[in-house]
Design an enzyme around this catalytic site. Structure first.
Site, PDB file in Angstrom:
ATOM      1  N   CYS A   1     -30.488  81.302  22.754  1.00 31.78           N
ATOM      2  CA  CYS A   1     -29.906  82.122  23.816  1.00 31.78           C
ATOM      3  C   CYS A   1     -30.761  82.059  25.076  1.00 31.78           C
ATOM      4  CB  CYS A   1     -29.759  83.563  23.338  1.00 31.78           C
ATOM      5  SG  CYS A   1     -29.070  84.652  24.592  1.00 31.78           S
TER       6      CYS A   1
ATOM      7  N   CYS B   1     -31.100  85.346  26.984  1.00 30.54           N
ATOM      8  CA  CYS B   1     -31.999  86.326  26.355  1.00 30.54           C
ATOM      9  C   CYS B   1     -33.462  85.933  26.569  1.00 30.54           C
ATOM     10  CB  CYS B   1     -31.775  86.403  24.840  1.00 30.54           C
ATOM     11  SG  CYS B   1     -30.073  86.366  24.313  1.00 30.54           S
ATOM     12  N   ASP B   2     -33.779  84.675  26.375  1.00 30.18           N
ATOM     13  CA  ASP B   2     -35.185  84.276  26.268  1.00 30.18           C
ATOM     14  C   ASP B   2     -35.695  83.398  27.405  1.00 30.18           C
ATOM     15  OD1 ASP B   2     -35.300  85.644  23.853  1.00 30.18           O
ATOM     16  OD2 ASP B   2     -34.595  83.921  22.716  1.00 30.18           O
TER      17      ASP B   2
END
Ligand code: NDP
Length: 336
Positions: free
Chosen positions: A157, A160-161
């Site tokens: 992701c 997200c990261d």
């Protein structure tokens, strides 16, 4: 044993049927899945006196439990780890009376109300409404090294990261729209982004391909198959085979700090396919702007019905919608 198979009419089977029926639990609202969508649905359903029962599923807490830091969920100014956030959501759902249970929904029958759901192939629950929040599972290549660095250098992701790789070099594997979308997002943060494509061409749409080719810090490596993510404690490189199976096959190594999967997701919708309309990939179809499926009284929220946004916050929002839709549905039956 097929718990939904009609039983023969004879004394013996009548007895069995009675026993089975006496074991059938009846609930008003059953939530299947325990990610941000499921827990948010549970919080709203519990506060609306729907006495929700939640079947957590194979991966309690969902995909976020495999993420380290979550920094983009509103309300956590210092960020929070994925598992801690899911514990908070669970505690909030339980505070209002959600009955959260271990187990996996293994079979459903949505042909009539009350809907029937079998848990762990043995217990049967009947529910007036069902909220499906079973999520999607990111696809991985299946490399051992991918597992080793999962959550600490390997991610599925970018949104997200990606932030943790600011100014660094990363690789995204995949040749579809997802991979290019992840890569272009990462290109806004990272010094350099490699897109690793196993074929000599993209599967992605032309518009997305143009995006990749026109982003100066993206380099596309066609005909490369990853074989190992390398490093000691952190990811430092990627080993690939160029032109696998061809006479000029050879090994290529690049230096990277992070490795992102962009080879697609599998929505966890298999057990519903007999009853619910799914799109060609398997996402549950919902009526736009609602959580309603093609079966009245069955609602879907979160990643199992969302191939586009796939964020914890959008999943949570759609979980809220599902609980409100379910409450209105029960109200319309006079059952609430
Ligand atoms: P796709 O199935 O379209 O693409 C998957 C890609 O991953 C393919 O290039 C495939 O390679 C590659 N791949 C699969 N397995 C492996 C493997 N083991 N090793 C190396 N490469 C592998 O999935 P997407 O998630 O990209 O897209 C799914 C759907 O969602 C599509 O319809 C897409 O258009 C849509 N989407 C649209 C977006 C947008 O418009 N903004 C954004 C994201 C998705 P190969 O081609 O060789 O099979």
């Amino acid at each position: 044993m097929n718990l939904f198979k009609p039983m023969n009419i004879n004394k013996e089977s009548d007895k069995k049927s009675e026993n089975l029926n006496s074991n059938i639990e009846k609930v008003k609202c059953l939530i299947i899945g325990s990610g941000p969508a499921g827990y948010t649905a549970a919080i709203y359903a519990a506060r609306a006196n729907m006495a929700p029962v939640m079947i957590q599923g194979m991966e309690p807490g969902g995909q976020l439990t495999t993420t380290t830091e979550v920094e983009n969920f509103p309300g956590y100014p210092q960020g929070i780890t994925g598992p801690a956030m899911m514990e908070d959501l669970k505690a909030q759902a339980e505070r209002f009376g959600t009955d959260v249970r271990w187990g996996e929904a293994t079979k459903v029958d949505f042909s009539n109300r009350p809907f029937k759901v079998v848990v762990d192939d043995k217990e049967q629950i009947e529910a007036d409404v069902v909220i499906i929040a079973t999520g999607a599972t990111a696809k991985y290549l299946g490399l051992e090294s991918e597992q080793k660095f999962h959550g600490s250098g390997v991610s599925a992701c970018a949104t997200c990261d990606g932030f943790f790789y600011k100014g660094k070099e990363v690789a995204v594997v995949g040749g579809g729209d997802s991979a290019i979308e992840e890569a272009t997002y990462l290109a806004g943060l990272c010094k350099k982004v490699y897109i690793v494509v196993r074929k000599d061409y993209f599967r992605a749409s032309k518009a997305m391909q143009n995006r990749a080719f026109n982003t100066p810090n993206i380099e596309v490596l066609f005909g490369h198959t990853p074989t190992e993510v390398t490093g000691d404690n952190v990811v430092t490189g990627l080993t690939m085979i160029k032109n696998q199976g061809k006479p000029d096959e050879h090994e290529v190594k690049i230096k990277i700090d992070g490795f992102f999967l962009g080879i697609g997701h599998t929505p966890n919708s298999q057990i519903f396919k007999e009853f619910l309309e799914l799109d060609e990939v398997g996402y549950v179809k919902t009526i736009p702007g609602t959580s309603k499926t093609n079966v009245d009284g069955v609602f879907a929220c979160g990643d199992v019905q969302d191939s586009i946004y796939r964020q914890a916050i959008t999943a949570a929002g759609s979980g809220c919608m599902a609980a409100l839709d379910a409450e209105r549905f029960l109200g319309s039956l006079g059952a609430h």
